[in-house]
Design a protein around this motif. Structure first.
Motif, PDB file in Angstrom:
ATOM      1  N   GLN A 143       0.831  -1.204   0.000  1.00  0.00           N
ATOM      2  CA  GLN A 143       0.000   0.000   0.000  1.00  0.00           C
ATOM      3  C   GLN A 143       0.870   1.260   0.000  1.00  0.00           C
ATOM      4  OE1 GLN A 143      -2.837   0.047   3.192  1.00  0.00           O
ATOM      5  NE2 GLN A 143      -4.161   1.534   2.201  1.00  0.00           N
ATOM      6  N   SER A 144       1.935   1.236   0.804  1.00  0.00           N
ATOM      7  CA  SER A 144       2.867   2.365   0.828  1.00  0.00           C
ATOM      8  C   SER A 144       3.527   2.555  -0.529  1.00  0.00           C
ATOM      9  CB  SER A 144       3.945   2.144   1.896  1.00  0.00           C
ATOM     10  OG  SER A 144       3.413   2.261   3.185  1.00  0.00           O
ATOM     11  N   PHE A 145       3.937   1.452  -1.148  1.00  0.00           N
ATOM     12  CA  PHE A 145       4.563   1.533  -2.471  1.00  0.00           C
ATOM     13  C   PHE A 145       3.591   2.120  -3.496  1.00  0.00           C
ATOM     14  CE2 PHE A 145       4.860  -0.382  -6.691  1.00  0.00           C
ATOM     15  CZ  PHE A 145       6.064   0.148  -7.102  1.00  0.00           C
ATOM     16  N   ASN A 146       2.341   1.670  -3.468  1.00  0.00           N
ATOM     17  CA  ASN A 146       1.344   2.174  -4.427  1.00  0.00           C
ATOM     18  C   ASN A 146       1.161   3.683  -4.297  1.00  0.00           C
ATOM     19  OD1 ASN A 146       0.890  -0.341  -5.517  1.00  0.00           O
ATOM     20  ND2 ASN A 146      -0.850  -0.797  -4.198  1.00  0.00           N
ATOM     21  N   ASN A 147       1.118   4.180  -3.059  1.00  0.00           N
ATOM     22  CA  ASN A 147       0.958   5.620  -2.837  1.00  0.00           C
ATOM     23  C   ASN A 147       2.221   6.389  -3.213  1.00  0.00           C
ATOM     24  OD1 ASN A 147      -1.721   6.554  -1.369  1.00  0.00           O
ATOM     25  ND2 ASN A 147      -1.272   4.466  -0.713  1.00  0.00           N
ATOM     26  N   PHE A 148       3.369   5.799  -2.936  1.00  0.00           N
ATOM     27  CA  PHE A 148       4.645   6.408  -3.317  1.00  0.00           C
ATOM     28  C   PHE A 148       4.714   6.561  -4.833  1.00  0.00           C
ATOM     29  CE2 PHE A 148       9.282   5.847  -4.305  1.00  0.00           C
ATOM     30  CZ  PHE A 148       9.759   6.978  -3.668  1.00  0.00           C
ATOM     31  N   PHE A 149       4.318   5.521  -5.544  1.00  0.00           N
ATOM     32  CA  PHE A 149       4.361   5.565  -7.000  1.00  0.00           C
ATOM     33  C   PHE A 149       3.342   6.559  -7.558  1.00  0.00           C
ATOM     34  CE2 PHE A 149       2.988   4.042 -11.206  1.00  0.00           C
ATOM     35  CZ  PHE A 149       4.196   4.153 -11.877  1.00  0.00           C
ATOM     36  N   LYS A 150       2.153   6.574  -6.981  1.00  0.00           N
ATOM     37  CA  LYS A 150       1.072   7.395  -7.523  1.00  0.00           C
ATOM     38  C   LYS A 150       1.233   8.874  -7.209  1.00  0.00           C
ATOM     39  CE  LYS A 150      -3.986   7.401  -7.871  1.00  0.00           C
ATOM     40  NZ  LYS A 150      -5.236   6.751  -7.421  1.00  0.00           N
ATOM     41  N   TYR A 151       1.666   9.190  -5.979  1.00  0.00           N
ATOM     42  CA  TYR A 151       1.678  10.593  -5.546  1.00  0.00           C
ATOM     43  C   TYR A 151       3.074  11.149  -5.262  1.00  0.00           C
ATOM     44  CZ  TYR A 151      -3.319   9.759  -5.085  1.00  0.00           C
ATOM     45  OH  TYR A 151      -4.626   9.431  -5.339  1.00  0.00           O
ATOM     46  N   GLY A 152       4.098  10.306  -5.381  1.00  0.00           N
ATOM     47  CA  GLY A 152       5.443  10.838  -5.345  1.00  0.00           C
ATOM     48  C   GLY A 152       6.115  10.881  -3.995  1.00  0.00           C
ATOM     49  N   ASN A 153       7.199  11.663  -3.947  1.00  0.00           N
ATOM     50  CA  ASN A 153       8.196  11.559  -2.885  1.00  0.00           C
ATOM     51  C   ASN A 153       8.342  12.827  -2.038  1.00  0.00           C
ATOM     52  OD1 ASN A 153       9.237  13.241  -4.818  1.00  0.00           O
ATOM     53  ND2 ASN A 153      10.920  11.901  -5.422  1.00  0.00           N
ATOM     54  N   LEU A 154       7.305  13.682  -2.032  1.00  0.00           N
ATOM     55  CA  LEU A 154       7.376  14.906  -1.232  1.00  0.00           C
ATOM     56  C   LEU A 154       6.669  14.691   0.095  1.00  0.00           C
ATOM     57  CD1 LEU A 154       6.670  17.559  -4.013  1.00  0.00           C
ATOM     58  CD2 LEU A 154       8.862  16.620  -3.248  1.00  0.00           C
ATOM     59  N   SER A 155       7.352  14.986   1.189  1.00  0.00           N
ATOM     60  CA  SER A 155       6.845  14.628   2.515  1.00  0.00           C
ATOM     61  C   SER A 155       5.508  15.287   2.837  1.00  0.00           C
ATOM     62  CB  SER A 155       7.874  14.982   3.592  1.00  0.00           C
ATOM     63  OG  SER A 155       8.181  16.367   3.555  1.00  0.00           O
ATOM     64  N   GLU A 156       5.302  16.528   2.401  1.00  0.00           N
ATOM     65  CA  GLU A 156       4.074  17.221   2.782  1.00  0.00           C
ATOM     66  C   GLU A 156       2.833  16.632   2.102  1.00  0.00           C
ATOM     67  OE1 GLU A 156       2.687  20.910   0.494  1.00  0.00           O
ATOM     68  OE2 GLU A 156       4.751  21.355   1.045  1.00  0.00           O
ATOM     69  N   VAL A 157       3.027  15.875   1.014  1.00  0.00           N
ATOM     70  CA  VAL A 157       1.894  15.299   0.287  1.00  0.00           C
ATOM     71  C   VAL A 157       1.431  13.985   0.914  1.00  0.00           C
ATOM     72  CG1 VAL A 157       1.140  14.442  -1.993  1.00  0.00           C
ATOM     73  CG2 VAL A 157       2.644  16.433  -1.844  1.00  0.00           C
ATOM     74  N   ILE A 158       2.302  13.346   1.686  1.00  0.00           N
ATOM     75  CA  ILE A 158       2.028  11.990   2.166  1.00  0.00           C
ATOM     76  C   ILE A 158       0.737  11.893   2.964  1.00  0.00           C
ATOM     77  CG2 ILE A 158       2.858  10.110   3.653  1.00  0.00           C
ATOM     78  CD1 ILE A 158       5.706  10.991   2.973  1.00  0.00           C
ATOM     79  N   ASN A 159       0.583  12.762   3.934  1.00  0.00           N
ATOM     80  CA  ASN A 159      -0.512  12.586   4.889  1.00  0.00           C
ATOM     81  C   ASN A 159      -1.699  13.535   4.682  1.00  0.00           C
ATOM     82  OD1 ASN A 159       0.648  10.396   6.472  1.00  0.00           O
ATOM     83  ND2 ASN A 159       2.148  11.889   7.165  1.00  0.00           N
ATOM     84  N   ILE A 160      -1.719  14.260   3.537  1.00  0.00           N
ATOM     85  CA  ILE A 160      -2.915  15.045   3.263  1.00  0.00           C
ATOM     86  C   ILE A 160      -3.976  14.138   2.636  1.00  0.00           C
ATOM     87  CG2 ILE A 160      -1.628  17.195   2.985  1.00  0.00           C
ATOM     88  CD1 ILE A 160      -1.949  16.987   0.009  1.00  0.00           C
ATOM     89  N   GLU A 161      -5.217  14.600   2.635  1.00  0.00           N
ATOM     90  CA  GLU A 161      -6.313  13.770   2.143  1.00  0.00           C
ATOM     91  C   GLU A 161      -6.115  13.420   0.672  1.00  0.00           C
ATOM     92  OE1 GLU A 161     -10.317  15.199   3.711  1.00  0.00           O
ATOM     93  OE2 GLU A 161      -8.994  16.880   4.223  1.00  0.00           O
ATOM     94  N   GLU A 162      -6.520  12.197   0.330  1.00  0.00           N
ATOM     95  CA  GLU A 162      -6.263  11.665  -1.014  1.00  0.00           C
ATOM     96  C   GLU A 162      -6.783  12.584  -2.122  1.00  0.00           C
ATOM     97  OE1 GLU A 162      -5.795   7.743  -3.523  1.00  0.00           O
ATOM     98  OE2 GLU A 162      -5.595   7.864  -1.359  1.00  0.00           O
ATOM     99  N   HIS A 163      -7.980  13.116  -1.964  1.00  0.00           N
ATOM    100  CA  HIS A 163      -8.572  13.915  -3.038  1.00  0.00           C
ATOM    101  C   HIS A 163      -7.887  15.275  -3.214  1.00  0.00           C
ATOM    102  CE1 HIS A 163     -10.710  15.494   0.496  1.00  0.00           C
ATOM    103  NE2 HIS A 163     -10.931  16.583  -0.210  1.00  0.00           N
ATOM    104  N   LYS A 164      -6.988  15.613  -2.291  1.00  0.00           N
ATOM    105  CA  LYS A 164      -6.277  16.889  -2.393  1.00  0.00           C
ATOM    106  C   LYS A 164      -4.832  16.733  -2.872  1.00  0.00           C
ATOM    107  CE  LYS A 164      -8.924  19.211   1.268  1.00  0.00           C
ATOM    108  NZ  LYS A 164      -8.844  19.862   2.595  1.00  0.00           N
ATOM    109  N   LYS A 165      -4.369  15.501  -3.025  1.00  0.00           N
ATOM    110  CA  LYS A 165      -2.957  15.263  -3.327  1.00  0.00           C
ATOM    111  C   LYS A 165      -2.553  15.819  -4.698  1.00  0.00           C
ATOM    112  CE  LYS A 165      -2.434  11.060  -0.487  1.00  0.00           C
ATOM    113  NZ  LYS A 165      -1.360  11.396   0.443  1.00  0.00           N
TER     114      LYS A 165
END
Length: 355
Positions: free
Chosen positions: A141-163
């Motif tokens: 699951q972490s890998f899927n999110n890393f691939f889809k939304y990238g490697n910037l720390s501030e994007v990790i924990n914001i709501e999915e629809h706002k990424k």
């Protein structure tokens, strides 16, 4: 001295900092890196080692801060308050640096100054990403999110629809006008492609009015601040370079056109940039690390039967350059391939990145 007095009131002791592989270790340091890679948080972590009265933090991009006031009064203010740590964020070297025991500078303009150490902050690699990812305990699951939304720390924990919206905002933070935005988008659209700057310029010229000099100059700015990387073909400097972004997910943020293999290969490249000084490509080989005599190829969905033809082409190049080891990076496949001349590993990305 309103600007300096207000900047002197900042307190960074209570900011939560997640450990990075890079830190400020020298009292005189110049930090560069692309937008939102974590330069400021490295500075906050450094400042947490000092008492609030000992440092002053000045962000020269803050519209409340007067550059002229800082320029005219900084040296005196440092002496009067016995300040031992000076931080200048977003500094463009508009004035001569005053004396201070510790001076930390963040800048988009790479500059060498005698007595200063230069460090470049990249976005999170996959291992660092896992430390920042508080939502997912599952590796896949972490890998899927890393691939889809990238490697910037501030994007990790914001709501999915706002990424995606936030990624689009970060792209716009890096440009000063619409022309620069169009150039940057064009570069992102061509990640993992072999293109000359002239080819890209010709493409853009058909869309907007722009001079060749302005296009080349802007590309150089993006290269210097590590927003964009250009990878050369080994021993062929005149060959077209391959283009990579500091965040593989920007392509997904600016286009509905899916280039899965390109994004995956860009993601592999970003795991290499802080580990190896010289990275090249070869025909049929994504990355060649000459110092380690290793070839790296991204094949997301590896199937031995389907890729036999591709492997034969890779082996031919490995023979030509006397490369002894091949790492084939996949989404989830893991196997060994026997070969009399080469060591061949087929490894899932998350296993390879953490090894």
């Amino acid at each position: 001295m309103k600007t300096l007095e207000n900047c002197y009131e900042f307190n960074f002791s209570k900011i939560t900092f997640v450990e990075r592989k890079i830190r400020i270790t020298h009292p005189k340091t110049i930090i560069t890196g692309a937008s939102k890679t974590g330069k400021s948080y490295l500075i906050y972590d450094f400042l947490s080692n000092f008492k609030t009265k000992d440092y002053i933090y000045i962000d020269l991009k803050d519209p409340r801060n007067s550059l002229e006031e800082v320029k005219d009064n900084l040296a005196l203010f440092l002496r009067q308050n016995q300040i031992t740590v000076l931080v200048l964020e977003n500094f463009s070297f508009e004035f001569e640096l005053p004396y201070c025991d510790n001076i930390i500078i963040s800048t988009s303009i790479p500059k060498s100054i005698r007595g200063f150490k230069n460090i470049t902050v990249s976005a999170l690699d996959f291992e660092e990403y896992l430390l920042h990812d508080n939502r997912h305990q599952n590796m896949l699951q972490s890998f899927n999110n890393f691939f889809k939304y990238g490697n910037l720390s501030e994007v990790i924990n914001i709501e999915e629809h706002k990424k995606v919206q936030r990624l689009q905002e970060i792209i716009k933070l890096q440009v000063q006008n619409e022309t620069q935005l169009e150039i940057l988008k064009l570069l992102f659209e061509n990640i993992d492609e072999k293109k000359s700057l002239y080819q890209l310029f010709t493409t853009l010229k058909n869309k907007i009015k722009i001079s060749k000099d302005k296009f080349y100059e802007t590309c150089k700015i993006f290269e210097n601040n590590k927003t964009i990387y250009f990878v050369s073909k080994y021993n062929q400097e005149k060959a077209n370079k391959k283009i990579y972004s500091y965040n593989h997910s920007f392509l997904n943020a600016i286009s509905h056109n899916k280039k899965f293999k390109n994004e995956f290969t860009n993601m592999i490249f970003l795991e290499l940039i802080d580990k190896y000084k010289n990275i090249y490509y070869l025909d049929n080989i994504d990355f060649y690390i000459k110092s380690k005599n290793i070839a790296i190829v991204g094949i997301p969905f590896f199937n031995t039967l389907l890729v036999n033809s591709a492997l034969r082409k890779i082996y031919k190049i490995m023979d030509e350059y006397q490369i002894k080891e091949l790492n084939i990076i996949t989404i989830s496949n893991d196997e060994k391939i026997s070969h009399e001349n080469f060591k061949i590993n087929v490894i899932p990305f998350y296993e390879w990145a953490l090894s």
